[in-house]
Scaffold this active site. Structure first.
Site: not given
Length: 569
Positions: A133, A454, A480
């Site tokens: 992120k 995720e 993911s």
């Protein structure tokens, strides 16, 4: 002669407002205490946004990279000021309640960089990211602030070795599934865990970190091959020093992120992501980054671009190789030159080198002839994009799947419904999920989770148990970059806001058609309408704190799951 903006040198457009004049003496006094010299107040002040932290190997070396960036800035005549922002670890928090903070951290990173740069009056900045992120968060801040800036990727981790083969984080997750299937012991799982992550750097396959670093390079916001260097290497140190020098060139020439972040630049990023077989997260992150830059980008643009771009790189998780092997044969630059020569990249877009993409790639080398990591256009891994945007009565607002072709292009099965990720993982490991099931994991969307976790643990368990071709998974959460198999996420509208996913029942027939890009819940329309009318929204899971604030302001996954939007007055 130096260029000026409204009578001010481009070199000090912002810092002059903070430190110039007798009335700003208190500001100078504060900065003297941090090490400023008198002559530094006549220089461009350049922030260095470091995402260093010891919470994850992805970022544990970035403090040293920040030193190298600062050195480059200072040697080029600027004044570097290093500051920190947060990171969290997706790999560590995966499958727990803590993972709900992952996507939220993207917003926090963007907000915090904007806050520091805006407050301190930096004339430009360099941002260094590692874990997933960090990268979109850094770019979102760059786009919002629109001050000369460059992104530096912290670099990929080197692979671990287990029984003579490359291993990484995803191998550990899949070993857990193999243990549940009786194919290995707990001791063998731990043996993989001990060697899979040998040091600093971001996860080693074409997972989200390497995907987003590559996308940002294709956007033109990083120096060439910044996305394809080992975290601990001389090349990465040089990349940092050169980025520090290059940002001064951007400041002096007045080149800003929004001069670079055009619709064509975003199409270049999408093209490289597809060619590399990148993460589904790129769809959401690039839409969010484009929003911050004032560029209209939608999930349907991914379909348009994906029809003409093939998958060429044989990289994990669906392929054979880790990112370090791509680095060894030349990185991303030769691939970008291939794409440019094929007419798939826009060559005339500006980049942070001060040159166009075409100029940057003019002398790009070719890959060695004997390599099989990146294929030619005559023998693609997949002739069109692996990132498929679905529509249908189960996802009228869209959904995103990673369909490599290895798991097939069509799946029909019966729903087995779980209300959260934990119960889904338990059902998979415990044998409740069987061949022919479509695993439905709901209330994991941006608002319902909140935070859109995720699903690496469930998808890895499915693969580890040998069900990759026999089971599909659909969720309003996300995946993911390490997830693979017949998996579709980002289902919109999400269950928490009354999307059709909320009323799926065990045993409902579901058809997933990747060629038609459609997901169909096989019940009559009248039955679906009746179920939706009878549905009641669950209470929010959080009513205070950052997760509650996120849930209250976030837009849908198809809109980038952003919180940076026009708010009601």
């Amino acid at each position: 002669m130096k260029k000026k903006v409204q009578g001010k040198s481009l070199e000090r457009v912002f810092s002059s407002l903070v430190v110039d004049g007798i009335e700003r003496a208190p500001s100078r006094g504060m900065l003297y205490a941090t090490g400023f010299k008198k002559e530094d107040f006549r220089k461009s002040q350049v922030g260095v946004a470091s995402t260093w932290s010891m919470v994850t190997p992805c970022n544990m070396h970035i403090d040293q990279l920040a030193v190298s960036v600062a050195q480059g800035i200072n040697e080029a005549g600027g004044k570097a000021v290093v500051f920190n922002t947060i990171t969290i670890s997706d790999g560590i928090s995966m499958g727990t309640e803590g993972m709900k903070y992952s996507l939220v951290s993207r917003e926090v990173i963007a907000d915090s960089i904007e806050t520091v740069v805006g407050c301190q009056g930096f004339d430009g900045f360099v941002a260094i990211g590692g874990c997933d992120k960090n990268m979109p968060g850094c770019v979102m801040a760059m786009a919002r602030l629109n001050r000369p800036s460059i992104f530096v990727y912290g670099g990929t981790i080197l692979p671990g070795e287990h029984h003579g083969r490359d291993v990484d984080l995803v191998n550990i997750f899949e070993a857990v599934g193999k243990q549940a299937a009786g194919q290995c012991t707990g001791e063998e799982v731990e043996a993989v865990a001990e060697v899979a992550i040998p040091g600093a750097g971001s996860c080693g396959g074409m997972y989200t970190a390497n995907t987003m670093a590559s996308a940002i390079e294709a956007l033109g916001l990083s120096l060439p091959n910044s996305s394809a260097q080992a975290a601990v290497s001389k090349d990465k140190t040089v990349d940092c020093e050169e980025a520090g020098r290059a940002v001064l060139g951007l400041i002096r020439r007045g080149i800003r992120p929004r001069d670079i972040l055009t619709k064509e630049a975003f199409e270049n990023a999408m093209t490289l992501v597809i060619a590399l077989g990148g993460s589904t997260n790129a769809v959401m992150h690039l839409i969010a980054m484009a929003h911050c830059a004032g560029v209209k980008l939608t999930i349907d643009d991914w379909t348009r671009v994906g029809k003409r771009v093939p998958v060429l790189a044989d990289l994990k998780p669906s392929g054979k190789y880790v990112m370090a092997r791509l680095v060894e044969i030349g990185g991303t630059v030769p691939l970008m030159k291939m794409l440019l020569d094929e007419g798939l990249l826009h060559g005339d877009v500006m980049t942070v080198t001060g040159k166009t993409m075409r100029e940057n790639l003019r002398k790009a080398p070719k890959y060695p002839k004997d390599q099989d990591i990146v294929r030619g256009f005559d023998n693609p891994i997949k002739p069109t994009s692996h990132l498929v945007v679905f529509r249908g009565n189960l996802c009228p607002g869209g959904a995103v799947g990673k369909i490599s072709g290895k798991e097939g292009l069509h799946f029909e099965g019966r729903a087995i419904v779980f209300e959260n990720e934990e119960s889904a993982l338990k059902g998979i490991l415990g044998g409740k999920v069987r061949k022919g099931h479509v695993v439905v994991v709901r209330y994991e969307g941006p608002r319902g989770g909140p935070g859109m976790r995720e699903m690496l643990s469930p998808t890895s368990a499915i693969m580890g148990k040998g069900l990759g071709k026999d089971v599909a998974l659909i969720t309003d959460g996300r995946f993911s970059g390490g997830s693979h198999g017949f998996v579709i996420g980002h289902v919109t509208p999400e269950a928490h806001v009354g999307g059709p996913l909320a009323v799926v029942r065990n045993g409902d027939p579901i058809v997933i058609d990747a060629e038609k890009r459609a997901i169909t819940l096989g019940i009559p329309a009248a039955e679906l309408d009746a179920r939706l009318r009878g549905w009641k929204q669950p209470k929010p899971r959080y009513t205070r704190g950052v997760l509650a604030k996120y849930a209250a302001t976030v837009l849908s996954a198809s809109e980038g799951a952003i919180t940076d939007r026009d708010l009601p007055l």
